[in-house]
Design an enzyme around this catalytic site. Sequence first.
Site, PDB file in Angstrom:
ATOM      1  N   ARG A 158       0.858  -1.182   0.000  1.00  0.00           N
ATOM      2  CA  ARG A 158       0.000   0.000   0.000  1.00  0.00           C
ATOM      3  C   ARG A 158       0.894   1.231   0.000  1.00  0.00           C
ATOM      4  NH1 ARG A 158      -3.316  -2.795  -1.570  1.00  0.00           N
ATOM      5  NH2 ARG A 158      -5.349  -3.338  -0.698  1.00  0.00           N
ATOM      6  N   GLU A 187      -4.435   7.325  -4.771  1.00  0.00           N
ATOM      7  CA  GLU A 187      -4.679   6.630  -6.047  1.00  0.00           C
ATOM      8  C   GLU A 187      -6.006   7.079  -6.635  1.00  0.00           C
ATOM      9  OE1 GLU A 187      -4.189   2.417  -5.450  1.00  0.00           O
ATOM     10  OE2 GLU A 187      -2.084   2.636  -4.955  1.00  0.00           O
ATOM     11  N   HIS A 206      -1.540   0.171  -9.759  1.00  0.00           N
ATOM     12  CA  HIS A 206      -2.135  -0.814  -8.832  1.00  0.00           C
ATOM     13  C   HIS A 206      -2.747  -1.992  -9.601  1.00  0.00           C
ATOM     14  CE1 HIS A 206      -4.082  -1.219  -4.588  1.00  0.00           C
ATOM     15  NE2 HIS A 206      -3.929  -2.413  -5.155  1.00  0.00           N
TER      16      HIS A 206
HETATM   17  N1  LIG Z   1      -0.648  -4.500  -5.258  1.00  0.00           N
HETATM   18  C1  LIG Z   1      -1.785  -5.165  -5.192  1.00  0.00           C
HETATM   19  O1  LIG Z   1      -2.577  -5.198  -6.109  1.00  0.00           O
HETATM   20  C2  LIG Z   1      -2.126  -5.912  -3.947  1.00  0.00           C
HETATM   21  C3  LIG Z   1      -1.616  -5.508  -2.750  1.00  0.00           C
HETATM   22  N2  LIG Z   1      -1.944  -6.185  -1.613  1.00  0.00           N
HETATM   23  C4  LIG Z   1      -1.353  -5.709  -0.367  1.00  0.00           C
HETATM   24  O2  LIG Z   1      -0.441  -6.680   0.098  1.00  0.00           O
HETATM   25  C5  LIG Z   1      -0.600  -6.851   1.494  1.00  0.00           C
HETATM   26  C6  LIG Z   1      -0.141  -8.233   1.897  1.00  0.00           C
HETATM   27  O3  LIG Z   1      -1.044  -9.185   1.390  1.00  0.00           O
HETATM   28  P1  LIG Z   1      -1.026 -10.705   1.901  1.00  0.00           P
HETATM   29  O4  LIG Z   1       0.315 -11.287   1.699  1.00  0.00           O
HETATM   30  O5  LIG Z   1      -2.204 -11.359   1.292  1.00  0.00           O
HETATM   31  O6  LIG Z   1      -1.298 -10.492   3.468  1.00  0.00           O
HETATM   32  P2  LIG Z   1      -0.884 -11.428   4.666  1.00  0.00           P
HETATM   33  O7  LIG Z   1      -1.705 -10.995   5.813  1.00  0.00           O
HETATM   34  O8  LIG Z   1      -0.916 -12.855   4.246  1.00  0.00           O
HETATM   35  O9  LIG Z   1       0.663 -11.035   4.908  1.00  0.00           O
HETATM   36  C7  LIG Z   1       1.073  -9.847   5.506  1.00  0.00           C
HETATM   37  C8  LIG Z   1       2.270 -10.163   6.388  1.00  0.00           C
HETATM   38  O10 LIG Z   1       2.767  -8.934   6.910  1.00  0.00           O
HETATM   39  C9  LIG Z   1       3.152  -9.164   8.256  1.00  0.00           C
HETATM   40  N3  LIG Z   1       3.135  -7.895   8.991  1.00  0.00           N
HETATM   41  C10 LIG Z   1       2.072  -7.158   9.353  1.00  0.00           C
HETATM   42  N4  LIG Z   1       2.480  -6.057  10.011  1.00  0.00           N
HETATM   43  C11 LIG Z   1       3.812  -6.108  10.076  1.00  0.00           C
HETATM   44  C12 LIG Z   1       4.809  -5.266  10.634  1.00  0.00           C
HETATM   45  N5  LIG Z   1       4.469  -4.139  11.284  1.00  0.00           N
HETATM   46  N6  LIG Z   1       6.108  -5.632  10.513  1.00  0.00           N
HETATM   47  C13 LIG Z   1       6.436  -6.781   9.883  1.00  0.00           C
HETATM   48  N7  LIG Z   1       5.535  -7.626   9.326  1.00  0.00           N
HETATM   49  C14 LIG Z   1       4.241  -7.287   9.434  1.00  0.00           C
HETATM   50  C15 LIG Z   1       2.165 -10.175   8.800  1.00  0.00           C
HETATM   51  O11 LIG Z   1       2.700 -10.878   9.903  1.00  0.00           O
HETATM   52  C16 LIG Z   1       1.923 -11.059   7.582  1.00  0.00           C
HETATM   53  O12 LIG Z   1       2.766 -12.188   7.590  1.00  0.00           O
HETATM   54  C17 LIG Z   1      -2.104  -6.567   1.707  1.00  0.00           C
HETATM   55  O13 LIG Z   1      -2.356  -6.164   3.026  1.00  0.00           O
HETATM   56  C18 LIG Z   1      -2.394  -5.491   0.728  1.00  0.00           C
HETATM   57  O14 LIG Z   1      -2.164  -4.235   1.334  1.00  0.00           O
HETATM   58  C19 LIG Z   1      -2.740  -7.284  -1.640  1.00  0.00           C
HETATM   59  C20 LIG Z   1      -3.260  -7.716  -2.825  1.00  0.00           C
HETATM   60  C21 LIG Z   1      -3.005  -7.075  -4.070  1.00  0.00           C
HETATM   61  O1  LIG Z   2      -6.965  -6.816  -2.889  1.00  0.00           O
HETATM   62  C1  LIG Z   2      -6.095  -5.954  -2.746  1.00  0.00           C
HETATM   63  O2  LIG Z   2      -5.572  -5.720  -1.646  1.00  0.00           O
HETATM   64  C2  LIG Z   2      -5.696  -5.195  -3.860  1.00  0.00           C
HETATM   65  O3  LIG Z   2      -4.757  -4.465  -3.771  1.00  0.00           O
HETATM   66  C3  LIG Z   2      -6.476  -5.376  -5.099  1.00  0.00           C
HETATM   67  O4  LIG Z   2      -5.686  -5.656  -6.157  1.00  0.00           O
END
Ligand SMILES: NC(=O)C1=CN([C@@H]2O[C@H](COP(=O)(O)OP(=O)(O)OC[C@H]3O[C@@H](n4cnc5c(N)ncnc54)[C@H](O)[C@@H]3O)[C@@H](O)[C@H]2O)C=CC1
Ligand SMILES: O=C(O)C(=O)CO
Length: 246
Positions: A158, A187, A206
């Site tokens: 993000r 965004e 994004h």
């Molecule tokens: N660019 C895009 O289109 C997308 C971006 N995202 C972003 O990616 C992020 C991660 O997605 P996932 O891997 O599915 O989530 P997830 O919840 O599986 O992984 C996030 C990891 O970050 C760790 N974490 C949280 N706070 C932390 C901190 N302060 N210091 C160190 N580690 C910390 C957690 O322990 C967890 O292992 C989402 O929250 C979202 O913001 C998700 C989907 C698509």
């Molecule tokens: O699901 C999310 O977190 C996204 O960033 C969409 O792509």
Amino acid sequence: MDVAELTKRNIMATNTPGILDDTTADAIFGLMLSTARRIPELNQFVKDGKWNISLQPDQYGVDVHHKTLGIIGMGNIGSAIAKRANLGFGMNILYHNRSRNKQAEEAYQAIYCDLDELLEQSDFVCLMVPATKETEKLMGERQFKKMKNTAIFINGSRGKNVDEDALYDALQNKDILAAGIDVFTEEPTNPKNPLLSLKNIVTLPHIGSSTTECEYNMSKLAADNLKSGLKGEKPPSIINPEIFGN
Ligand SMILES: NC(=O)C1=CN([C@@H]2O[C@H](COP(=O)(O)OP(=O)(O)OC[C@H]3O[C@@H](n4cnc5c(N)ncnc54)[C@H](O)[C@@H]3O)[C@@H](O)[C@H]2O)C=CC1
Ligand SMILES: O=C(O)C(=O)CO
């Protein structure tokens, strides 16, 4: 979503877990390759008709394979990136996370370290944490200065997790080599965002989950969740199952 408040009001909350991990990891890996090998810039060079002598050393990129990738946030997407990096590109994986990820350690030889150590040792730093109060501007001036000046920073999480002014300074002052970002603080980003004026950054609007297949699968699961919910049944991926009791 304020899940606690929704639960208090007996409102079901659902999401679409798992479906976008590989698709987003592909996009983030694409950003790493594009940034390291300067693909968008050199694509433009060919299309502008400037390829009339052989490529000059100041146009060379840097290798991705066998380098060290530091992943901040080794969750679902972080792990999918580690898989590609380690099994496909022979990269060494460092990671920083709230807790140890034994699965990533065993499957991809990922090594847990504190944030400063990760920043100091990585050739690529990839940010994949959620946006929370703790992660707001997690990458700022101090963190960019810790990185190698040959390193590349990737943000697939993000925009708010990064101090964009500090990123601009780090790129402009060559504290780091380059950056690739899929997400912005605001965004769509303002076309006047100073980051867009830099040559050593690759930017995307994004697109992490934006493939036909992934968007379809997410929509289908969202619709299945909704259909079940409207019938008063437990949706396939409910976040607050406690509202149905035990
Ligand atoms: N660019 C895009 O289109 C997308 C971006 N995202 C972003 O990616 C992020 C991660 O997605 P996932 O891997 O599915 O989530 P997830 O919840 O599986 O992984 C996030 C990891 O970050 C760790 N974490 C949280 N706070 C932390 C901190 N302060 N210091 C160190 N580690 C910390 C957690 O322990 C967890 O292992 C989402 O929250 C979202 O913001 C998700 C989907 C698509
Ligand atoms: O699901 C999310 O977190 C996204 O960033 C969409 O792509």
